[in-house]
Motif scaffolding. Sequence first.
Motif, PDB file in Angstrom:
ATOM      1  N   GLU A 246       0.827  -1.214   0.000  1.00  0.00           N
ATOM      2  CA  GLU A 246       0.000   0.000   0.000  1.00  0.00           C
ATOM      3  C   GLU A 246       0.860   1.264   0.000  1.00  0.00           C
ATOM      4  OE1 GLU A 246      -2.489  -0.407   3.382  1.00  0.00           O
ATOM      5  OE2 GLU A 246      -3.634  -2.094   2.546  1.00  0.00           O
ATOM      6  N   ALA A 247       2.045   1.190   0.640  1.00  0.00           N
ATOM      7  CA  ALA A 247       2.900   2.369   0.743  1.00  0.00           C
ATOM      8  C   ALA A 247       3.803   2.559  -0.471  1.00  0.00           C
ATOM      9  CB  ALA A 247       3.758   2.275   2.008  1.00  0.00           C
ATOM     10  N   TYR A 248       3.942   1.526  -1.304  1.00  0.00           N
ATOM     11  CA  TYR A 248       4.826   1.634  -2.468  1.00  0.00           C
ATOM     12  C   TYR A 248       4.277   2.698  -3.426  1.00  0.00           C
ATOM     13  CZ  TYR A 248       7.890   0.079  -6.271  1.00  0.00           C
ATOM     14  OH  TYR A 248       8.835   0.017  -7.257  1.00  0.00           O
ATOM     15  N   PRO A 249       5.099   3.663  -3.842  1.00  0.00           N
ATOM     16  CA  PRO A 249       4.561   4.830  -4.565  1.00  0.00           C
ATOM     17  C   PRO A 249       3.983   4.535  -5.947  1.00  0.00           C
ATOM     18  CG  PRO A 249       6.691   5.345  -3.580  1.00  0.00           C
ATOM     19  CD  PRO A 249       6.504   3.867  -3.461  1.00  0.00           C
ATOM     20  N   GLN A 250       4.531   3.557  -6.677  1.00  0.00           N
ATOM     21  CA  GLN A 250       4.064   3.294  -8.042  1.00  0.00           C
ATOM     22  C   GLN A 250       3.107   2.094  -8.023  1.00  0.00           C
ATOM     23  OE1 GLN A 250       7.732   3.649  -7.717  1.00  0.00           O
ATOM     24  NE2 GLN A 250       7.338   5.829  -8.000  1.00  0.00           N
ATOM     25  N   GLN A 251       1.824   2.384  -7.890  1.00  0.00           N
ATOM     26  CA  GLN A 251       0.861   1.298  -7.740  1.00  0.00           C
ATOM     27  C   GLN A 251       0.700   0.470  -9.008  1.00  0.00           C
ATOM     28  OE1 GLN A 251      -1.041   0.032  -4.960  1.00  0.00           O
ATOM     29  NE2 GLN A 251       0.753   1.045  -4.055  1.00  0.00           N
ATOM     30  N   GLU A 252       1.021   1.023 -10.177  1.00  0.00           N
ATOM     31  CA  GLU A 252       0.952   0.208 -11.397  1.00  0.00           C
ATOM     32  C   GLU A 252       2.002  -0.906 -11.357  1.00  0.00           C
ATOM     33  OE1 GLU A 252       3.652   3.706 -12.287  1.00  0.00           O
ATOM     34  OE2 GLU A 252       1.768   3.364 -11.238  1.00  0.00           O
ATOM     35  N   THR A 253       3.151  -0.641 -10.710  1.00  0.00           N
ATOM     36  CA  THR A 253       4.164  -1.688 -10.539  1.00  0.00           C
ATOM     37  C   THR A 253       3.667  -2.744  -9.566  1.00  0.00           C
ATOM     38  OG1 THR A 253       5.889  -0.027 -10.919  1.00  0.00           O
ATOM     39  CG2 THR A 253       6.586  -2.123  -9.989  1.00  0.00           C
ATOM     40  N   VAL A 254       2.965  -2.318  -8.523  1.00  0.00           N
ATOM     41  CA  VAL A 254       2.383  -3.269  -7.576  1.00  0.00           C
ATOM     42  C   VAL A 254       1.382  -4.175  -8.286  1.00  0.00           C
ATOM     43  CG1 VAL A 254       0.956  -3.516  -5.506  1.00  0.00           C
ATOM     44  CG2 VAL A 254       2.755  -1.777  -5.582  1.00  0.00           C
ATOM     45  N   GLU A 255       0.568  -3.608  -9.162  1.00  0.00           N
ATOM     46  CA  GLU A 255      -0.421  -4.413  -9.889  1.00  0.00           C
ATOM     47  C   GLU A 255       0.272  -5.463 -10.763  1.00  0.00           C
ATOM     48  OE1 GLU A 255      -2.854  -1.657 -12.009  1.00  0.00           O
ATOM     49  OE2 GLU A 255      -3.633  -0.704 -10.181  1.00  0.00           O
ATOM     50  N   ARG A 256       1.369  -5.064 -11.402  1.00  0.00           N
ATOM     51  CA  ARG A 256       2.120  -6.017 -12.217  1.00  0.00           C
ATOM     52  C   ARG A 256       2.755  -7.092 -11.336  1.00  0.00           C
ATOM     53  NH1 ARG A 256       4.956  -2.532 -14.498  1.00  0.00           N
ATOM     54  NH2 ARG A 256       7.116  -3.114 -14.069  1.00  0.00           N
ATOM     55  N   PHE A 257       3.245  -6.695 -10.175  1.00  0.00           N
ATOM     56  CA  PHE A 257       3.794  -7.660  -9.227  1.00  0.00           C
ATOM     57  C   PHE A 257       2.746  -8.695  -8.825  1.00  0.00           C
ATOM     58  CE2 PHE A 257       3.517  -8.541  -4.644  1.00  0.00           C
ATOM     59  CZ  PHE A 257       4.538  -9.475  -4.529  1.00  0.00           C
ATOM     60  N   LEU A 258       1.551  -8.258  -8.501  1.00  0.00           N
ATOM     61  CA  LEU A 258       0.510  -9.192  -8.062  1.00  0.00           C
ATOM     62  C   LEU A 258       0.160 -10.182  -9.154  1.00  0.00           C
ATOM     63  CD1 LEU A 258      -1.788  -6.688  -6.122  1.00  0.00           C
ATOM     64  CD2 LEU A 258      -0.276  -8.435  -5.143  1.00  0.00           C
ATOM     65  N   GLU A 259       0.281  -9.764 -10.394  1.00  0.00           N
ATOM     66  CA  GLU A 259      -0.008 -10.654 -11.516  1.00  0.00           C
ATOM     67  C   GLU A 259       1.153 -11.618 -11.786  1.00  0.00           C
ATOM     68  OE1 GLU A 259      -1.770 -10.340 -16.081  1.00  0.00           O
ATOM     69  OE2 GLU A 259      -0.751  -8.602 -15.187  1.00  0.00           O
ATOM     70  N   GLU A 260       2.381 -11.180 -11.566  1.00  0.00           N
ATOM     71  CA  GLU A 260       3.554 -11.934 -12.002  1.00  0.00           C
ATOM     72  C   GLU A 260       4.353 -12.578 -10.868  1.00  0.00           C
ATOM     73  OE1 GLU A 260       6.030  -9.454 -14.403  1.00  0.00           O
ATOM     74  OE2 GLU A 260       4.476  -9.048 -15.896  1.00  0.00           O
ATOM     75  N   ARG A 261       3.977 -12.347  -9.617  1.00  0.00           N
ATOM     76  CA  ARG A 261       4.841 -12.713  -8.500  1.00  0.00           C
ATOM     77  C   ARG A 261       5.196 -14.186  -8.439  1.00  0.00           C
ATOM     78  NH1 ARG A 261       2.048 -11.863  -2.705  1.00  0.00           N
ATOM     79  NH2 ARG A 261       4.087 -12.656  -2.135  1.00  0.00           N
ATOM     80  N   THR A 262       4.294 -15.065  -8.875  1.00  0.00           N
ATOM     81  CA  THR A 262       4.592 -16.491  -8.753  1.00  0.00           C
ATOM     82  C   THR A 262       5.832 -16.878  -9.554  1.00  0.00           C
ATOM     83  OG1 THR A 262       3.014 -16.948 -10.540  1.00  0.00           O
ATOM     84  CG2 THR A 262       2.213 -17.186  -8.261  1.00  0.00           C
ATOM     85  N   ALA A 263       6.078 -16.206 -10.666  1.00  0.00           N
ATOM     86  CA  ALA A 263       7.274 -16.518 -11.453  1.00  0.00           C
ATOM     87  C   ALA A 263       8.538 -16.216 -10.652  1.00  0.00           C
ATOM     88  CB  ALA A 263       7.277 -15.723 -12.757  1.00  0.00           C
ATOM     89  N   TYR A 264       8.555 -15.093  -9.940  1.00  0.00           N
ATOM     90  CA  TYR A 264       9.736 -14.714  -9.168  1.00  0.00           C
ATOM     91  C   TYR A 264       9.945 -15.653  -7.986  1.00  0.00           C
ATOM     92  CZ  TYR A 264       9.962 -10.426 -11.905  1.00  0.00           C
ATOM     93  OH  TYR A 264      10.073  -9.524 -12.934  1.00  0.00           O
ATOM     94  N   HIS A 265       8.880 -16.023  -7.306  1.00  0.00           N
ATOM     95  CA  HIS A 265       9.028 -16.943  -6.176  1.00  0.00           C
ATOM     96  C   HIS A 265       9.447 -18.334  -6.648  1.00  0.00           C
ATOM     97  CE1 HIS A 265       7.574 -13.974  -3.411  1.00  0.00           C
ATOM     98  NE2 HIS A 265       6.389 -13.894  -3.978  1.00  0.00           N
TER      99      HIS A 265
END
Length: 305
Positions: A246-265
């Motif tokens: 919530e505190a991360y300034p670029q929320q569009e990057t957060v949205e991309r993270f939520l979509e792609e995070r499983t690949a990184y983990h």
Amino acid sequence: MRVSERLSDTELLAFLKTLLPVKDWSEARLRPLPVSYTCRFWWLTVPGRSYLIKEFFPDNEENPLYPTLPEQEADALAVLARHGLAPDLEAFAQSPAGTPLLVYGNAPRQSEEIEVGEAAELIGRFAALNEPIPSHQIVPSGYHEVLKSGDDMLALIPQSRKAANLLRLRPETDAVPRREPVRSLVHRSFCLGTILATGDGARLIDWQFAGLGDPVEDIACFVSPGLAMLYGIHPLVAHVEDMFLEAYPQQETVERFLEERTAYHWRLAAYCLLRHETLSTTNAPAARAYGRALEEEVDLLLRLR
């Protein structure tokens, strides 16, 4: 014995006296810190100034995910310190033992505490930086490139039964649409263990793994329970992760993270498995640490399903 083990504290202090602009060494205090997989560390305190000294071990440049590149760290610090994102680069030299030696400098810290919101603001400011930083490696960017790098690491241990099991958790290739890769400087090991509290505020350290990739990777690192384990800190609990996002300034990057995070983990799990199996006969304590980190990432992947 490693070359770096021959550098004693006495030899180091004598060498630092030739590097640093300290007027009075009579009150200098040099204190060794815990050793990591790739470096040794010391604190040096003098009146009005603190220094963190990092000596790099040799032969860590070929790691398939985290090659240790001291020159890249020096290049990054030279730029980022001007923007209040990293400590000052005080020196970068060859030690008397023949190893790369890097020295951070900062105003003495008032507190050890780093707030999650402060960490999000810091990495957000870094992600928004548009000043180019030369000479950095190109790293996998985005869901599909990251999955491919995980595949490549598992291919290095084709006889592993655990690798076959991990492949069953691999995110689907077509689950995320293909995008043009994003390329900006990313830290790649961002967590509470790589943030230094200084008298001038929080600063990012440990830039030796940095590269040109997607800022999503730094968010994935911060919330990664496996990376936290490797840095000797507790994984984030769910509500703290939410506060960070919530505190991360670029929320569009957060949205991309939520979509792609499983690949990184999943990619980090593959890396931990590779290290666990390849270090088992040469460095059993490190192999066990990577095994615990692997379990953390696998548990997270199962929860995200």
